[in-house]
Design a protein around this motif. Structure first.
Motif, PDB file in Angstrom:
ATOM      1  N   HIS A 252       0.852  -1.191   0.000  1.00 43.56           N
ATOM      2  CA  HIS A 252       0.000   0.000   0.000  1.00 43.56           C
ATOM      3  C   HIS A 252       0.888   1.241   0.000  1.00 43.56           C
ATOM      4  CE1 HIS A 252      -3.864  -1.993   1.753  1.00 43.56           C
ATOM      5  NE2 HIS A 252      -3.287  -2.737   0.832  1.00 43.56           N
ATOM      6  N   ARG A 253       0.454   2.271  -0.723  1.00 45.64           N
ATOM      7  CA  ARG A 253       1.231   3.500  -0.849  1.00 45.64           C
ATOM      8  C   ARG A 253       0.357   4.701  -0.478  1.00 45.64           C
ATOM      9  NH1 ARG A 253       5.690   1.786  -3.873  1.00 45.64           N
ATOM     10  NH2 ARG A 253       5.318  -0.281  -4.783  1.00 45.64           N
ATOM     11  N   PRO A 254       0.986   5.822  -0.101  1.00 45.39           N
ATOM     12  CA  PRO A 254       0.195   7.004   0.276  1.00 45.39           C
ATOM     13  C   PRO A 254      -0.751   7.467  -0.825  1.00 45.39           C
ATOM     14  CG  PRO A 254       2.476   7.272   0.955  1.00 45.39           C
ATOM     15  CD  PRO A 254       2.428   6.036   0.120  1.00 45.39           C
ATOM     16  N   THR A 255      -0.301   7.398  -2.088  1.00 44.35           N
ATOM     17  CA  THR A 255      -1.154   7.745  -3.219  1.00 44.35           C
ATOM     18  C   THR A 255      -0.897   6.751  -4.345  1.00 44.35           C
ATOM     19  OG1 THR A 255       0.377   9.165  -4.501  1.00 44.35           O
ATOM     20  CG2 THR A 255      -0.778  10.186  -2.632  1.00 44.35           C
ATOM     21  N   THR A 256      -1.736   6.785  -5.361  1.00 40.73           N
ATOM     22  CA  THR A 256      -1.567   5.924  -6.533  1.00 40.73           C
ATOM     23  C   THR A 256      -0.945   6.688  -7.706  1.00 40.73           C
ATOM     24  OG1 THR A 256      -3.804   6.422  -7.322  1.00 40.73           O
ATOM     25  CG2 THR A 256      -3.532   4.492  -5.883  1.00 40.73           C
ATOM     26  N   VAL A 257      -0.463   7.884  -7.443  1.00 43.65           N
ATOM     27  CA  VAL A 257       0.116   8.716  -8.498  1.00 43.65           C
ATOM     28  C   VAL A 257       1.443   8.117  -8.979  1.00 43.65           C
ATOM     29  CG1 VAL A 257       1.055  10.987  -9.091  1.00 43.65           C
ATOM     30  CG2 VAL A 257      -0.978  10.805  -7.633  1.00 43.65           C
ATOM     31  N   GLU A 258       1.593   8.040 -10.287  1.00 43.03           N
ATOM     32  CA  GLU A 258       2.825   7.572 -10.903  1.00 43.03           C
ATOM     33  C   GLU A 258       3.327   8.640 -11.860  1.00 43.03           C
ATOM     34  OE1 GLU A 258       3.568   3.311 -12.199  1.00 43.03           O
ATOM     35  OE2 GLU A 258       3.295   4.281 -14.145  1.00 43.03           O
ATOM     36  N   ALA A 259       4.613   8.955 -11.788  1.00 42.10           N
ATOM     37  CA  ALA A 259       5.218   9.971 -12.647  1.00 42.10           C
ATOM     38  C   ALA A 259       6.093   9.297 -13.694  1.00 42.10           C
ATOM     39  CB  ALA A 259       6.048  10.942 -11.818  1.00 42.10           C
ATOM     40  N   ALA A 260       5.896   9.664 -14.934  1.00 44.29           N
ATOM     41  CA  ALA A 260       6.709   9.142 -16.033  1.00 44.29           C
ATOM     42  C   ALA A 260       7.333  10.318 -16.756  1.00 44.29           C
ATOM     43  CB  ALA A 260       5.854   8.318 -16.980  1.00 44.29           C
ATOM     44  N   THR A 261       8.666  10.437 -16.678  1.00 40.44           N
ATOM     45  CA  THR A 261       9.389  11.540 -17.316  1.00 40.44           C
ATOM     46  C   THR A 261      10.583  10.976 -18.075  1.00 40.44           C
ATOM     47  OG1 THR A 261      10.930  11.934 -15.486  1.00 40.44           O
ATOM     48  CG2 THR A 261       8.759  12.984 -15.333  1.00 40.44           C
ATOM     49  N   GLY A 262      11.368  11.884 -18.637  1.00 42.64           N
ATOM     50  CA  GLY A 262      12.570  11.455 -19.344  1.00 42.64           C
ATOM     51  C   GLY A 262      13.592  10.808 -18.432  1.00 42.64           C
ATOM     52  N   ASP A 263      13.446  11.055 -17.127  1.00 41.20           N
ATOM     53  CA  ASP A 263      14.378  10.465 -16.158  1.00 41.20           C
ATOM     54  C   ASP A 263      13.948   9.074 -15.696  1.00 41.20           C
ATOM     55  OD1 ASP A 263      16.012  12.732 -16.170  1.00 41.20           O
ATOM     56  OD2 ASP A 263      14.733  13.733 -14.678  1.00 41.20           O
ATOM     57  N   GLY A 264      12.719   8.681 -16.024  1.00 37.97           N
ATOM     58  CA  GLY A 264      12.249   7.373 -15.609  1.00 37.97           C
ATOM     59  C   GLY A 264      10.825   7.420 -15.088  1.00 37.97           C
ATOM     60  N   VAL A 265      10.382   6.322 -14.505  1.00 45.73           N
ATOM     61  CA  VAL A 265       9.035   6.186 -13.958  1.00 45.73           C
ATOM     62  C   VAL A 265       9.153   6.028 -12.449  1.00 45.73           C
ATOM     63  CG1 VAL A 265       6.920   4.829 -13.955  1.00 45.73           C
ATOM     64  CG2 VAL A 265       8.214   5.104 -16.080  1.00 45.73           C
ATOM     65  N   SER A 266       8.361   6.784 -11.707  1.00 47.30           N
ATOM     66  CA  SER A 266       8.453   6.722 -10.245  1.00 47.30           C
ATOM     67  C   SER A 266       7.067   6.787  -9.618  1.00 47.30           C
ATOM     68  CB  SER A 266       9.314   7.871  -9.712  1.00 47.30           C
ATOM     69  OG  SER A 266       8.707   9.121  -9.993  1.00 47.30           O
ATOM     70  N   ARG A 267       6.986   6.305  -8.403  1.00 50.86           N
ATOM     71  CA  ARG A 267       5.758   6.385  -7.620  1.00 50.86           C
ATOM     72  C   ARG A 267       6.129   6.426  -6.147  1.00 50.86           C
ATOM     73  NH1 ARG A 267       3.078   0.325  -7.980  1.00 50.86           N
ATOM     74  NH2 ARG A 267       5.018  -0.869  -7.988  1.00 50.86           N
ATOM     75  N   ASP A 268       5.147   6.620  -5.275  1.00 50.41           N
ATOM     76  CA  ASP A 268       5.405   6.740  -3.843  1.00 50.41           C
ATOM     77  C   ASP A 268       5.998   5.448  -3.271  1.00 50.41           C
ATOM     78  OD1 ASP A 268       4.314   9.254  -3.897  1.00 50.41           O
ATOM     79  OD2 ASP A 268       2.360   8.635  -3.114  1.00 50.41           O
ATOM     80  N   LYS A 269       6.805   5.622  -2.238  1.00 50.54           N
ATOM     81  CA  LYS A 269       7.271   4.466  -1.473  1.00 50.54           C
ATOM     82  C   LYS A 269       6.088   3.831  -0.738  1.00 50.54           C
ATOM     83  CE  LYS A 269      11.829   6.440  -0.391  1.00 50.54           C
ATOM     84  NZ  LYS A 269      12.707   6.867   0.744  1.00 50.54           N
ATOM     85  N   PRO A 270       6.233   2.562  -0.306  1.00 49.97           N
ATOM     86  CA  PRO A 270       5.186   1.961   0.527  1.00 49.97           C
ATOM     87  C   PRO A 270       5.000   2.750   1.824  1.00 49.97           C
ATOM     88  CG  PRO A 270       6.708   0.284  -0.274  1.00 49.97           C
ATOM     89  CD  PRO A 270       7.316   1.611  -0.611  1.00 49.97           C
ATOM     90  N   LEU A 271       3.815   2.645   2.392  1.00 50.06           N
ATOM     91  CA  LEU A 271       3.576   3.247   3.703  1.00 50.06           C
ATOM     92  C   LEU A 271       4.684   2.826   4.662  1.00 50.06           C
ATOM     93  CD1 LEU A 271      -0.282   2.713   4.003  1.00 50.06           C
ATOM     94  CD2 LEU A 271       0.906   4.888   3.667  1.00 50.06           C
ATOM     95  N   TYR A 272       5.075   3.738   5.548  1.00 50.28           N
ATOM     96  CA  TYR A 272       6.289   3.506   6.342  1.00 50.28           C
ATOM     97  C   TYR A 272       6.067   2.679   7.600  1.00 50.28           C
ATOM     98  CZ  TYR A 272      10.788   4.404   8.560  1.00 50.28           C
ATOM     99  OH  TYR A 272      12.022   4.254   9.144  1.00 50.28           O
ATOM    100  N   PHE A 273       4.880   2.762   8.205  1.00 47.07           N
ATOM    101  CA  PHE A 273       4.723   2.185   9.543  1.00 47.07           C
ATOM    102  C   PHE A 273       3.541   1.231   9.580  1.00 47.07           C
ATOM    103  CE2 PHE A 273       4.325   3.102  14.325  1.00 47.07           C
ATOM    104  CZ  PHE A 273       5.434   2.327  14.615  1.00 47.07           C
ATOM    105  N   PHE A 274       3.639   0.205  10.429  1.00 46.53           N
ATOM    106  CA  PHE A 274       2.596  -0.822  10.446  1.00 46.53           C
ATOM    107  C   PHE A 274       1.250  -0.291  10.935  1.00 46.53           C
ATOM    108  CE2 PHE A 274       4.196  -1.121  14.792  1.00 46.53           C
ATOM    109  CZ  PHE A 274       3.080  -1.446  15.542  1.00 46.53           C
ATOM    110  N   LEU A 275       1.246   0.734  11.772  1.00 46.76           N
ATOM    111  CA  LEU A 275      -0.023   1.266  12.253  1.00 46.76           C
ATOM    112  C   LEU A 275      -0.801   1.932  11.123  1.00 46.76           C
ATOM    113  CD1 LEU A 275       0.983   2.780  15.711  1.00 46.76           C
ATOM    114  CD2 LEU A 275      -0.140   0.604  15.250  1.00 46.76           C
TER     115      LEU A 275
END
Length: 330
Positions: A252-275
């Motif tokens: 699970h990630r904070p958002t579902t936004v994905e960025a695709a640019t000339g530098d590559g494709v990126s998205r949010d890291k997974p949620l950080y904490f188990f709570l």
């Protein structure tokens, strides 16, 4: 209205108290904790009272007990609550000793009270959906299960020293998930482990990185990957390969936004904490317990599941120490 007494006003206890307040059919009546300030803060927030264990369990208006205190108190509190006729919702593990768990479960059985174990991951919406579709036969017969569970950072050393170790403290959740998804009890356990994250963990007598392979009598396989460190966040993934296909539950990630640019494709890291990651699961597991008690049905997962997961954790630890595959008879 199901009235609760709660033992433990710490981090997990706060989650359960919040979820009681969110349920229209439940209320928190008593809080018990050795930390009086924490108990008072929780009681004041929810209109409860701070009392002793004896007072909480003696009140016949209280129908259920939540045990979210330290592990070394769980078994004694389960027995006391059972003898007082309370339905019981207990955080894992029941105890670090299988013998003590067995005697505790016998007391609960003789008292005839419901006992639920807080293996919250079964109630995660993604994992629960995966298991349901698996049970419905969408991908055929189970052949392989892969479970990845990696913390963003290790807990404090003082916690590790009393936790029972990685297999009993961290992997026990994944061992329960393995039983749930395999649909059969594992009869062979093979484990290997290292200390790669923090030398202080090794000095405390534990490991921080582990792989376990389980095999059932019919040949179904499961591999569990655990680490106390994942620089990219809280890594929680499941994949099940069946005879007709595959089911997978991703992070699970904070958002579902994905960025695709000339530098590559990126998205949010997974949620950080188990709570954060399991917030919905914590609510769903308590809702399920309240529903079970209110309808006089057996809660699940229950005491047997807690015992079975601890058996597997002990077998994994034995396998690691003895450098051999351990066989279990159920």
């Amino acid at each position: 209205m199901l009235e609760f007494c709660q033992f433990g006003a710490g981090r997990i206890g706060a989650i359960h108290a919040d979820n009681i307040a969110l349920h229209s059919g439940a209320t928190l009546r008593y809080v018990v904790d050795v930390n009086e300030a924490a108990a008072r803060a929780m009681a004041d927030k929810y209109g409860a009272q701070v009392v002793s264990t004896e007072t909480a369990l003696a009140d016949r208006a209280v129908g259920a007990a939540i045990i979210a205190s330290s592990t070394d108190t769980h078994a004694d509190l389960i027995e006391a609550a059972a003898r007082a006729g309370k339905a019981i919702f207990c955080e894992k593990p029941i105890d670090l000793s299988l013998t003590r768990v067995e005697s505790c479960l016998e007391v609960a059985k003789e008292a005839g009270v419901p006992l639920a174990l807080a293996f919250n991951r079964r109630f995660d919406p993604s994992f629960a959906t995966l298991q349901r579709r698996l049970a419905e036969g969408e991908v055929g017969e189970v052949e392989m299960v892969c479970i990845t569970s990696r913390d963003p950072a290790p807990p404090p050393i003082d916690y590790i020293k009393v936790s029972g170790g990685l297999f009993r403290d961290m992997m026990i959740h994944d061992l329960d998930m393995a039983r749930w998804l395999l649909g059969e009890e594992p009869v062979e356990v093979a484990a290997t482990a290292s200390c790669l994250v923090d030398p202080a963990i090794a000095e405390a007598g534990d490991v921080d990185t582990a792989l376990v392979t389980l095999r059932t009598a019919s040949g179904r396989l499961c591999q569990i990957s655990n680490s106390r460190r994942a620089a990219y966040g809280y890594d929680q993934r499941i994949e099940v390969l069946g005879s007709k296909g595959m089911l997978r539950a991703e992070n699970h990630r904070p958002t579902t936004v994905e960025a695709a640019t000339g530098d590559g494709v990126s998205r949010d890291k997974p949620l950080y904490f188990f709570l954060e990651r399991y917030a919905a699961a914590y609510k769903a597991e308590l809702d399920a317990f309240i529903d079970a008690v209110s309808s006089s049905t057996e809660p699940s997962p229950g005491g047997y599941d807690g015992h079975a997961a601890l058996r597997l954790a002990d077998a994994a630890l034995q396998s690691f120490k003895e450098k051999r595959t351990v066989t279990l008879v159920w």
